[in-house]
Design a protein around this motif. Structure first.
Motif: not given
Length: 199
Positions: A64-66, A71-75
């Motif tokens: 989940e952390a990965d 997701r954060a990097a894509k955003e």
């Protein structure tokens, strides 16, 4: 009266049992069962089950952390690319006006321009070129809408269908240039679609 005669018979029998005798083991097992404690084998199985459960929880938490990190990097990457979307859309009107200014002067009349007129025309062309360079630097690029290009409804807006020398279903004429930012269409190109050669 001897010492043994004063004690109760049960005490005498208990003392006479050897530590390793079968009767002794039966009494020990009975004592374990009587005080409600689980056997060592049961306790080991319980602990192994807890370990497996904790390992599963750790693996799920790491996964989940990965996913959150990805997701954060894509955003962040999307925000970097699309942050200028509205500003770029506003600048497209400037590009259109420059294109109209350049298109208003026929080629044959460019040859008879005065030196000042040629300098003015060159300045407009340089301004348009620089604008397109800056837009491209921020991921905003022109959509291919040249005559003969394949019509793509995601990037082209068909306003008419006309007979043309271009193959049927391809672009026959472009009325307004189209632009995209990253993989998104910022503004669809307004085109006429070829209906094939006139009969």
């Amino acid at each position: 009266m001897s010492e043994d005669r004063k004690r109760p018979p049960e005490a005498v029998e208990t003392e006479t049992l050897d530590a390793g005798s079968p009767e002794s083991e039966v009494l020990e097992e009975a004592a374990v069962a009587d005080n409600g404690e689980p056997t060592p084998e049961t306790r080991i199985a319980e602990l192994e089950g807890e370990i497996l459960g904790l390992k599963d929880q750790v693996l799920r938490t790491l996964a989940e952390a990965d996913n959150v990190r990805k997701r954060a990097a894509k955003e962040v990457a999307d925000a970097r690319v699309y942050a200028v979307e509205k500003f770029a859309a506003d600048l497209l009107n400037v590009s259109d006006n420059l294109a109209r200014a350049l298109g208003a002067l026929p080629d044959e009349e460019r040859e008879v321009l005065t030196e000042a007129g040629k300098n003015l025309l060159g300045g407009i062309e340089m301004t348009q070129k620089e604008l397109h360079t800056v837009l491209a630097r921020h991921g905003v690029t022109a959509i291919d809408a040249a005559p003969g290009a394949t019509f793509d409804p995601n990037m082209h807006q068909a306003v008419s269908q006309i007979p043309s020398d271009q193959p049927s279903g391809t672009i026959a004429e472009t009325f307004q240039s189209g632009w995209k930012i990253g993989e998104r269409t910022l503004r669809a190109a307004m085109v006429a679609v070829s209906a094939g050669k006139p009969s």
